[in-house]
Design an enzyme around this catalytic site. Sequence first.
Site, PDB file in Angstrom:
ATOM      1  N   GLY A  31       0.792  -1.224   0.000  1.00 37.59           N
ATOM      2  CA  GLY A  31       0.000   0.000   0.000  1.00 37.59           C
ATOM      3  C   GLY A  31       0.818   1.264   0.000  1.00 37.59           C
ATOM      4  N   CYS A 243     -24.924 -13.247 -21.635  1.00 33.99           N
ATOM      5  CA  CYS A 243     -24.686 -14.564 -21.045  1.00 33.99           C
ATOM      6  C   CYS A 243     -25.657 -14.867 -19.907  1.00 33.99           C
ATOM      7  CB  CYS A 243     -23.244 -14.706 -20.561  1.00 33.99           C
ATOM      8  SG  CYS A 243     -22.900 -13.804 -19.036  1.00 33.99           S
ATOM      9  N   CYS A 265     -21.833  -8.001 -19.599  1.00 38.52           N
ATOM     10  CA  CYS A 265     -20.631  -8.131 -18.777  1.00 38.52           C
ATOM     11  C   CYS A 265     -19.548  -7.207 -19.314  1.00 38.52           C
ATOM     12  CB  CYS A 265     -20.081  -9.557 -18.857  1.00 38.52           C
ATOM     13  SG  CYS A 265     -21.140 -10.784 -18.120  1.00 38.52           S
TER      14      CYS A 265
END
Lengths: 285, 256, 227
Positions: A31, A243, A265
């Site tokens: 991080g 889908c 998607c």
Amino acid sequence: MTERAYNFAYLDEQTKRMIRRAILKGLAIPGYQVPFASREMPMPYGWGTGGVQVSAAVLTPDDTLKVIDQGADDTTNAVSIRSFFQRTAGVATTTATRDATVIQTRHRIPEEPLREGQILVYQVPIPEPLRFLEPRESETRKMHSLEDYGLMHVKLYEDIARHGHIATSYAYPVKVEGRYVMDPSPIPKFDNPKLGNMAAIQLFGAGREQRIYALPPYTQVVSLDFDDHPFEPSKADHPCGMCGGTDSYLDELIVDDAGGRMFVCSDTDYCEGRQAAGHKGKDAA
Amino acid sequence: MTPLLSVQGVTKHYGPHIGCADVSFDLYPGEVMGIVGESGSGKSTLLNCMAGHLVPDSGQVVFDTRGHGPRDTVTMSEPERRMLARTDWAFVHQHARDGLRMGVSAGGNVGERLMAVGARNYADIRAKATDWLGRVEIDAARVDDRPTTFSGGMQQRLQIARNLVTGPRLVFMDEPTGGLDVSVQARLLDLLRGLVRDMGLSAIIVTHDLAVVRLLADRLMVMKSGRVVEAGLTDQVLDDPQHAYSQLLVSSVLQV
Amino acid sequence: MIELHNVSKTFTLHNQGSAVIEVIHGATFAVAPGECVALTGASGAGKSTLMRMIYGNYLTQAGEIRIGGVDIVQAQPREIIALRRDVLGYVSQFLRVVPRVPTLEVVAEPLRALGVPAADAQARAKALLARLNIPERLWSLSPTTFSGGEQQRVNIARGFAHAYPAMLLDEPTASLDAANREVVLSLIEEAKARGAAIIGIFHDEAARARLCDREIDVGRFSPGLAA
């Protein structure tokens, strides 16, 4: 000019060593934003110069590369970067998430869970999560070093005050291993839960801002929130038109001039895989 | 009784120039001390040295911390000093925009210190912020407005709310009424006096306005060329100044 | 309760050729609880100066001023502040307040500073203001806009809000009408009766005769005589 005029993967070995050192430091301090001497790349800033340099530094001749932009393998940016590495590194490329060893991404995490041995490289426009509230770099660095993160919650507070809920829907800030607050790049917050405890290595490159940061495998990543306004990953409340999937992140497409739209998607490989397996949405031909 | 703040021999140079030199005093809980002097007399330098914004060249600034008793804030680690700055200390800037986040709503400005010390309940933070807006006489309906839409006096009151929300014990004020209209000043002075009394605050107020210190400060220090030339009870220093410079300062005030 | 021993005061005027002016020399006297003492002397003899020294408002160069065991001359500012809050009251001729603060709060403030709950402090303030004939409609206004006599009465109400064991009164009956003068005199008598040690300056001879047990001529302490 022949393609052999380039070193493997475009960058010279000294530069790659410098970038690898930054990556290793980033992995050692999850991080933490490691400064690095970002190079000029043969593409404009904002097109993934940070991600490309990180990919170039980690690629080996045996790797298989996948590049996605907003989840799709076939957009301009993804196609360009894929062909860049085909020409300069001669590595194999794929669109299949499971076949790739290095995946460079802009703004998405693939739907299919990644596995150990894979590397996910993010393109990052603005690595500093505190930047919009505190413009001074000297001050944000100090805030990170002292864990002075009250300001981060001020941003979320402002969201709730203005919209009634946390309206931040991408680049949603996270805290890594209880220490550094990190910008996960502009991925939708739907993807935030995948950041934590991931089996693959995650590397983040910001070319213009000259920062690299990283999440080693199985890192704890927590999305910031309030007790009474908990973090909620969200997506459009529809099944995929192609889908029929209900658990993937969707793009909204306008399909005609009459306001007709469909949801599909955003991860093209995932969607195609499901369609190949016989799943069918209501808009599928 | 342990002083809340004990300043010992604080000296700060800017190159060859003296910022402030060899300043020492004790401030006890509940006391309000004024520091007066003309521009360049070192009063702001001294204030910034005490508040941890500047590092003095020498000297100690000992604060009676809640957990560990008297500690020298000059030599303590920066995280500790910052923790003090957002819990036990408050700093009110002359210009509200130096002490506020102008791009953040009034509620967010007040709530920041709460969130910085770990508050994570939105409803609680908002309720506290709204309560504090009321205490500084800002309409609760303005909680989501940005300070850019506030008047100068309101901005200054918002800054005070933002600073006092965590219940500090020591408030540093740098010309808190500077640049405000006289009537707005009076309202702010009244507000500050009430808060100081009701919260049992100690305060150090830097100003060049003798009327402000007469109304707010129990004690007064007069500075000239970086040094303290006179100190004592506020009314004593103003009514019976001993040092030549204090006499000049007091006699220079226009009577209305 | 109030004891002065060999008290002297000089003013040094740095900006006027550093002139040094001695105004009080060798002042020595004491005031017992329940006693009221008047300071007398010609105008300029130093009555107000001496009173301000006792209050700590003027710095004393030599001697001792003990009030309830604290020597004002040597005391730290915070000791004087505590003394003024708890022990030593002062009714000056001028009202000095933050503009905009309502009269009721101005009068209640000495009690609030002592930690008296707001309601109790205000009840006491209301009683005093009523007794001093300040019309109730003025209580919520700032006294800065009042007439001289009204301001003086607000000042007295404030000075008598807390039962100080020692009190300094600078011309408390000046600019008052007969009725209000009578109220103030009885307030002072009540303070005496509860045991307060009082030092006052009264140009009002009848008042002085009625209240004071003794008179001290400040002229006695003027440097010319002592030399």
